[in-house]
Design a protein around this motif. Structure first.
Motif, PDB file in Angstrom:
ATOM      1  N   LEU A   1      -4.605  14.693   1.465  1.00  0.00           N
ATOM      2  CA  LEU A   1      -5.811  13.908   1.756  1.00  0.00           C
ATOM      3  C   LEU A   1      -5.578  12.442   1.390  1.00  0.00           C
ATOM      4  CD1 LEU A   1      -8.677  14.800   2.723  1.00  0.00           C
ATOM      5  CD2 LEU A   1      -9.407  14.420   0.359  1.00  0.00           C
ATOM      6  N   MET A   2      -4.906  12.243   0.242  1.00  0.00           N
ATOM      7  CA  MET A   2      -4.664  10.870  -0.192  1.00  0.00           C
ATOM      8  C   MET A   2      -3.746  10.139   0.773  1.00  0.00           C
ATOM      9  SD  MET A   2      -3.931  10.016  -4.078  1.00  0.00           S
ATOM     10  CE  MET A   2      -2.438   9.202  -3.689  1.00  0.00           C
ATOM     11  N   MET A   3      -2.720  10.847   1.266  1.00  0.00           N
ATOM     12  CA  MET A   3      -1.795  10.223   2.207  1.00  0.00           C
ATOM     13  C   MET A   3      -2.516   9.877   3.511  1.00  0.00           C
ATOM     14  SD  MET A   3       1.050   9.666   0.933  1.00  0.00           S
ATOM     15  CE  MET A   3       1.754   9.942  -0.671  1.00  0.00           C
ATOM     16  N   ALA A   4      -3.411  10.768   3.936  1.00  0.00           N
ATOM     17  CA  ALA A   4      -4.168  10.517   5.162  1.00  0.00           C
ATOM     18  C   ALA A   4      -5.045   9.282   4.984  1.00  0.00           C
ATOM     19  CB  ALA A   4      -5.012  11.738   5.514  1.00  0.00           C
ATOM     20  N   LEU A   5      -5.649   9.181   3.801  1.00  0.00           N
ATOM     21  CA  LEU A   5      -6.512   8.045   3.488  1.00  0.00           C
ATOM     22  C   LEU A   5      -5.712   6.744   3.560  1.00  0.00           C
ATOM     23  CD1 LEU A   5      -9.450   8.618   2.612  1.00  0.00           C
ATOM     24  CD2 LEU A   5      -8.792   7.773   0.350  1.00  0.00           C
TER      25      LEU A   5
ATOM     26  N   LEU B   1       0.796  -1.225   0.000  1.00  0.00           N
ATOM     27  CA  LEU B   1       0.000   0.000   0.000  1.00  0.00           C
ATOM     28  C   LEU B   1       0.839   1.291   0.000  1.00  0.00           C
ATOM     29  CD1 LEU B   1      -3.011   0.351  -0.184  1.00  0.00           C
ATOM     30  CD2 LEU B   1      -3.091   0.754   2.264  1.00  0.00           C
ATOM     31  N   PRO B   2       1.902   1.361   0.785  1.00  0.00           N
ATOM     32  CA  PRO B   2       2.703   2.593   0.728  1.00  0.00           C
ATOM     33  C   PRO B   2       3.200   2.886  -0.683  1.00  0.00           C
ATOM     34  CG  PRO B   2       3.337   1.298   2.624  1.00  0.00           C
ATOM     35  CD  PRO B   2       2.372   0.456   1.846  1.00  0.00           C
ATOM     36  N   ALA B   3       3.623   1.836  -1.393  1.00  0.00           N
ATOM     37  CA  ALA B   3       4.103   2.040  -2.758  1.00  0.00           C
ATOM     38  C   ALA B   3       2.947   2.447  -3.668  1.00  0.00           C
ATOM     39  CB  ALA B   3       4.773   0.773  -3.281  1.00  0.00           C
ATOM     40  N   ILE B   4       1.759   1.835  -3.456  1.00  0.00           N
ATOM     41  CA  ILE B   4       0.602   2.207  -4.274  1.00  0.00           C
ATOM     42  C   ILE B   4       0.259   3.673  -4.033  1.00  0.00           C
ATOM     43  CG2 ILE B   4      -1.832   1.772  -4.739  1.00  0.00           C
ATOM     44  CD1 ILE B   4      -1.389  -1.096  -3.816  1.00  0.00           C
ATOM     45  N   ALA B   5       0.284   4.073  -2.759  1.00  0.00           N
ATOM     46  CA  ALA B   5      -0.041   5.461  -2.431  1.00  0.00           C
ATOM     47  C   ALA B   5       0.962   6.407  -3.081  1.00  0.00           C
ATOM     48  CB  ALA B   5      -0.052   5.649  -0.920  1.00  0.00           C
ATOM     49  N   GLU B   6       2.245   6.014  -3.030  1.00  0.00           N
ATOM     50  CA  GLU B   6       3.262   6.855  -3.651  1.00  0.00           C
ATOM     51  C   GLU B   6       3.018   6.959  -5.158  1.00  0.00           C
ATOM     52  OE1 GLU B   6       7.301   5.530  -2.949  1.00  0.00           O
ATOM     53  OE2 GLU B   6       8.001   6.938  -4.464  1.00  0.00           O
ATOM     54  N   GLY B   7       2.708   5.812  -5.769  1.00  0.00           N
ATOM     55  CA  GLY B   7       2.438   5.799  -7.199  1.00  0.00           C
ATOM     56  C   GLY B   7       1.204   6.615  -7.547  1.00  0.00           C
TER      57      GLY B   7
ATOM     58  N   LEU C   1      -6.292   3.556   6.027  1.00  0.00           N
ATOM     59  CA  LEU C   1      -6.485   2.223   5.463  1.00  0.00           C
ATOM     60  C   LEU C   1      -5.512   1.234   6.095  1.00  0.00           C
ATOM     61  CD1 LEU C   1      -8.563   1.811   3.259  1.00  0.00           C
ATOM     62  CD2 LEU C   1      -6.716   1.582   1.617  1.00  0.00           C
ATOM     63  N   LEU C   2      -4.266   1.674   6.278  1.00  0.00           N
ATOM     64  CA  LEU C   2      -3.249   0.813   6.885  1.00  0.00           C
ATOM     65  C   LEU C   2      -3.657   0.431   8.304  1.00  0.00           C
ATOM     66  CD1 LEU C   2       0.310   2.036   5.876  1.00  0.00           C
ATOM     67  CD2 LEU C   2      -0.786  -0.140   5.403  1.00  0.00           C
ATOM     68  N   ARG C   3      -4.218   1.408   9.035  1.00  0.00           N
ATOM     69  CA  ARG C   3      -4.660   1.122  10.402  1.00  0.00           C
ATOM     70  C   ARG C   3      -5.740   0.051  10.398  1.00  0.00           C
ATOM     71  NH1 ARG C   3      -3.831   6.360  11.843  1.00  0.00           N
ATOM     72  NH2 ARG C   3      -5.884   7.048  11.175  1.00  0.00           N
ATOM     73  N   ARG C   4      -6.645   0.158   9.420  1.00  0.00           N
ATOM     74  CA  ARG C   4      -7.719  -0.824   9.329  1.00  0.00           C
ATOM     75  C   ARG C   4      -7.149  -2.210   9.099  1.00  0.00           C
ATOM     76  NH1 ARG C   4     -13.421  -0.877   6.936  1.00  0.00           N
ATOM     77  NH2 ARG C   4     -12.668  -2.984   6.599  1.00  0.00           N
ATOM     78  N   PHE C   5      -6.172  -2.284   8.192  1.00  0.00           N
ATOM     79  CA  PHE C   5      -5.547  -3.579   7.898  1.00  0.00           C
ATOM     80  C   PHE C   5      -4.849  -4.125   9.140  1.00  0.00           C
ATOM     81  CE2 PHE C   5      -5.576  -2.459   3.268  1.00  0.00           C
ATOM     82  CZ  PHE C   5      -6.318  -3.552   2.879  1.00  0.00           C
ATOM     83  N   ALA C   6      -4.255  -3.244   9.924  1.00  0.00           N
ATOM     84  CA  ALA C   6      -3.467  -3.667  11.079  1.00  0.00           C
ATOM     85  C   ALA C   6      -4.327  -4.423  12.086  1.00  0.00           C
ATOM     86  CB  ALA C   6      -2.820  -2.458  11.740  1.00  0.00           C
TER      87      ALA C   6
END
Lengths: 286, 356, 264
Positions: free
Chosen positions: A267-271, A201-207, A275-280
């Motif tokens: 906003l996208m980074m916050a999202l 996900l971090p890479a997807i967000a960066e992309g 999302l990462l928290r939800r996965f955690a």
């Protein structure tokens, strides 16, 4: 002493860059001398008031953001499976072949590609000629000079940036983690959804952030494939200067647009973090 | 604590370190380290990971700027010098060969930097490669060599500049067991032949015993013992050294002059002063099992379990105040779990009384 | 990973479609450039090199090609000269990473804005020569792309060989030149290629700084497309694609495309 010397080139470059941006945004406080391209004082907030009260740029802003978001999502949908394939295929040949195509596309330049899409999508272009020769359509499909045509070309332009960014992220997810998940009884689809996707996900967000930034600042593609009929912010700013000669107002529009773009990216980074928290919690926790 | 000042040391030491301290933020990586090492000796810095041994080695090499303390090489103070002006040469962990240079170019590098004549460099490189038996590999690239060969190149690259101190950081950790033992012996021979004062970092006590003239045991940034290998093994100076060298029975208690009374376990015939809070250290091999009624029995307990460790069996005996580990030859017939046994000492000299 | 037959077919279909989508414009442009007619029509009647002759003889494209190459010849080394110490600082310096981060601004800021900003600055400073303007602006614009490649190289760098060189008597500068710099070769090459591509391909900044006498290839191409309807630009695009293919081959041979991604 030595460190100062090392920092010198970067400092110089930064000074020029800051000078350029700084002087540009400062002109937003000045006023256009009517009928000319020159500006004059005294400094006032007049252009900002015009920006906030004028509805002229509002549809352009809205159009640009909606269009850019659609382009970004299309890029993700088309690009992510490709990134996954390149990262995980066992065939080195296929991996290098796809990488070569992506890098070559990336290196072949935007004018080449914009031109390519023009001649493919035009009314008498390759696509329409082929479809008409086959008798599938009577009249040419109108793709060029509309958002659709600009969008297709723009997705094509952004795709290599997105895929090359995400491939690295997926390759960094150890395959052993996927195997562990399979071993614990998760099917391939759920393993992908619960392990691979969150970890990349971090890479997807960066992309995605890169894609959005590229889409928002698109200028050449709307200019060439939009034929003046697709109005996005970059072109609107360009028109302020080359048609209306109003540099101060262009500066204000640019500043407003930059603020909106940065807001969208943040906003996208916050999202992504949410999302990462939800996965955690794995969907088990609250 | 024995700070290892070499007795009879009025001659100039090969390496002398005193009061060396280095903090990373609030964390002390090394604290007040001091020792003297005679010329031509080999010292190992032994300790668990994170004990500061690598920081100490890197301070000697000049890669860590210490907060305080001095380092002298043959009387010359070097603490303020940058690495390139120190008379030290390091075999780095992972070897750090220059990946874009051939074996010969790697070895020649230090001499080239010194501005030596080409013909002389060629000769010295040839000799150094011969010394590590790599003459045939001179034109290879480092990536074409095995781990053992890379290590020998790293060694040759150091030896060729004739350093006064040779430093090696975990030199054998990347090699497999057989090769490791072979290389240890080879290094020792080479070092003795050339008479270079040498410091080796390792976490493997076996390696330390095989290689060293002196061993410095470190933990949590402090020097616990500086001694001969046998001294470290036979007379650990602190509880940490005792535990680290495999002295698994460390019994709390006190002495009464002729015996050591281990609370809840038994009385051991060891001459120990009546100091409160001391402990008795015993290796599993220093104990033997006897009949519970045997007068030699110092403690009595129940066999908790027996494990085979090779030629020996390791028994754990549960006493009221704790457990004892006893190693015995398997041919003597180890007891069954649950049996009541007595524990006696093989030789009272093998016990160590550890201060609080 | 094992997949069922349906999954295989879907994957294959998807990959063929994506590959087709990626290659379509460039492949078609190459094909189109050999079409003798000035209008596109299926089926193609005759093939020729007519548009290549037009391109290489054009008094619009020739000066643009020369100007573009001249700009690239200055921009690429200049960019590397700034990027190398900056990447060094970002990897080794303390608290100076913001310098590099600030320099990536032109990637996020729309090119049009950057272009106008530079125009304003140059007007203010009285720098009127288009070539000078383009060289300065594009050097700074290309910086983040080279910087990114070099940052990746620095991240993958083993520092111990440099320490070994110091240990063997090399001064910090000599150790850097003998040991570190050769290990950064791949990053320097990738950085040079990215800077070259961005400098020669940029449109949105260059369009504000060029004038009627000095323009770059993208601007000449845009003006030609605006005013004429023939495949001369296809010939130009084919030449540029050929250059891109050579660069891909160089990247694969010297660095390896897979490695390029790993640090990407």
């Amino acid at each position: 002493m030595k460190r100062n010397l090392t920092a010198l080139p970067a400092m110089l470059a930064l000074a020029v860059l800051a000078g350029a941006y700084g002087s540009f945004f400062a002109t937003g406080l000045l006023r256009q001398v009517p009928g000319t391209a020159s500006v004059a004082g005294p400094a006032s907030a007049e252009n900002y008031l015009k920006f906030f009260s004028g509805a002229g740029q509002l549809p352009v802003f809205a159009d640009t953001f909606i269009f850019s978001i659609i382009v970004t999502l299309a890029t993700v949908i088309i690009g992510y499976p490709l990134a996954y394939f390149i990262a995980r295929t066992e065939s080195r040949f296929l991996r290098v072949a796809f990488l070569a195509v992506l890098v070559a596309t990336f290196l072949s330049g935007s004018v080449t590609r914009a031109y390519g899409w023009m001649v493919i999508l035009g009314n008498r272009g390759l696509l329409n000629s082929m479809l008409m020769n086959m008798g599938l359509i009577e009249a040419p499909l109108r793709i060029l000079y509309r958002q659709l045509g600009v969008g297709i070309a723009l997705v094509h332009f952004i795709l290599p940036f997105f895929v090359l960014t995400v491939v690295g992220g997926i390759r960094n997810v150890p395959r052993a983690l996927e195997e562990a998940s399979r071993d614990l009884g998760c099917g391939p689809v759920r393993t992908f959804a619960k392990v691979t996707l969150p970890l990349s996900l971090p890479a997807i967000a960066e992309g995605m952030a890169l894609s959005l930034a590229l889409a928002l600042s698109a200028f050449l593609f709307p200019l060439m494939l939009g034929g003046g009929r697709v109005r996005l912010v970059a072109n609107y700013i360009y028109d302020q200067i080359f048609v209306a000669f109003d540099i101060p107002f262009a500066a204000v529009v640019s500043a407003g647009f930059l603020v909106c773009s940065c807001g969208a990216l943040m906003l996208m980074m916050a999202l992504q973090k949410a999302l990462l928290r939800r996965f955690a919690t794995g969907g088990i926790g609250a | 604590m024995n700070h290892g000042i070499e007795p009879g040391g009025d001659a100039v030491a090969g390496l002398e370190v005193s009061g060396l301290t280095k903090h990373y933020g609030a964390h002390a990586a090394i604290q007040d380290i001091g020792f003297r090492l005679e010329r031509g000796a080999l010292l190992t810095l032994l300790g668990p990971s994170g004990c500061g041994k690598t920081t100490l080695l890197r301070s000697i090499g000049g890669f860590v700027a210490t907060d305080s303390g001095t380092i002298r090489v043959e009387g010359q103070e070097i603490s303020a010098l940058p690495p390139e002006r120190r008379p030290t040469a390091t075999v780095f962990q992972g070897y750090a060969l220059f990946p874009h240079m051939s074996v010969a170019a790697n070895v020649a590098y230090g001499l080239k930097i010194q501005g030596m004549l080409k013909s002389e460099i060629a000769e010295r490189v040839r000799d150094a490669l011969a010394a590590v038996q790599l003459s045939a590999m001179a034109e290879r690239m480092p990536s074409q060599l095995s781990g053992g060969q890379q290590q020998r190149v790293a060694l040759a690259r150091c030896l060729v500049v004739r350093p006064r101190i040779l430093l090696l950081d975990e030199p054998f950790s990347a090699l497999d067991r057989n090769l490791r033992e072979e290389m240890q012996v080879e290094l020792r021979k080479l070092q003795q032949r050339m008479g270079i004062t040498t410091v080796v970092v390792t976490h493997d006590q076996q390696e330390a015993y095989i290689l060293s003239d002196w061993v410095a045991v470190m933990n949590a940034g402090r020097l616990h013992q500086f001694d001969r290998p046998a001294g470290v093994y036979d007379r650990p100076a602190t509880r940490f050294v005792a535990g680290f060298t495999g002295m698994t029975n460390i019994l709390a208690g006190h002495g009464d002059g002729t015996h050591f009374i281990a609370e809840g376990i038994g009385r051991f015939p060891v001459a120990a002063p009546a100091l409160p809070g001391s402990a008795l250290g015993l290796r599993p091999g220093a104990l033997r099992l006897v009949d519970p009624a045997d007068p030699a029995a110092c403690a009595v307990g129940e066999v908790a379990f027996v494990a085979m460790t090779g030629a020996e069996a390791l028994c754990e005996i549960t006493c009221p105040g704790g457990a004892l580990q006893v190693a015995m030859p398997r041919r003597d017939g180890p007891p069954a779990p649950g049996a009541l046994v007595g524990v006696a000492m093989v030789n009272p000299d093998e016990a160590v009384v550890l201060a609080a | 990973m094992r997949r069922g037959p349906l999954g295989r077919i879907l994957w294959a279909l998807y990959l063929v479609l994506v590959m087709g989508f990626l290659l379509a414009p460039v492949a078609f442009v190459v094909f189109y450039s050999f079409n003798d007619a000035s209008m596109f029509r299926l089926p193609v009647r005759a093939y020729s090199l007519r548009w290549y002759r037009e391109f290489f003889a054009s008094d619009q494209f020739q000066p643009a090609l020369r100007a573009t190459l001249m700009i690239a010849a200055v921009v690429v080394p200049f960019t590397l000269l700034v990027a190398l110490p900056t990447a060094h600082l970002m990897a080794r310096g303390k608290g100076q990473a913001w310098l590099g981060a600030a320099l990536t601004a032109p990637v996020v800021v729309p090119g049009v804005v950057t272009g106008i900003a530079f125009l304003g600055l140059f007007t203010m400073l009285g720098i009127g020569d288009a070539l000078t303007r383009l060289v300065i602006a594009l050097s700074i614009f290309c910086l983040p792309f080279s910087l990114r490649a070099l940052n990746a190289s620095y991240a993958g760098l083993d520092r111990r060989p440099e320490e070994a060189a110091r240990d063997l008597g090399a001064t910090p500068l000599r150790a850097y030149l003998h040991v570190t710099l050769p290990q950064l070769k791949a990053g320097l090459l990738a950085g040079a290629i990215f800077a070259f591509v961005e400098a020669t391909d940029n449109f949105s900044i260059a369009v504000f700084l060029a004038d009627t006498r000095t323009k770059t290839l993208p601007i000449a191409a845009y003006e030609h497309i605006r005013d004429f309807d023939d495949p001369t630009v296809a010939a130009m695009a084919t030449v540029l694609t050929l250059v891109a293919l050579v660069l891909v081959l160089v990247l694969e041979k010297v660095i390896g495309l897979e490695k390029l991604i790993r640090h990407g």
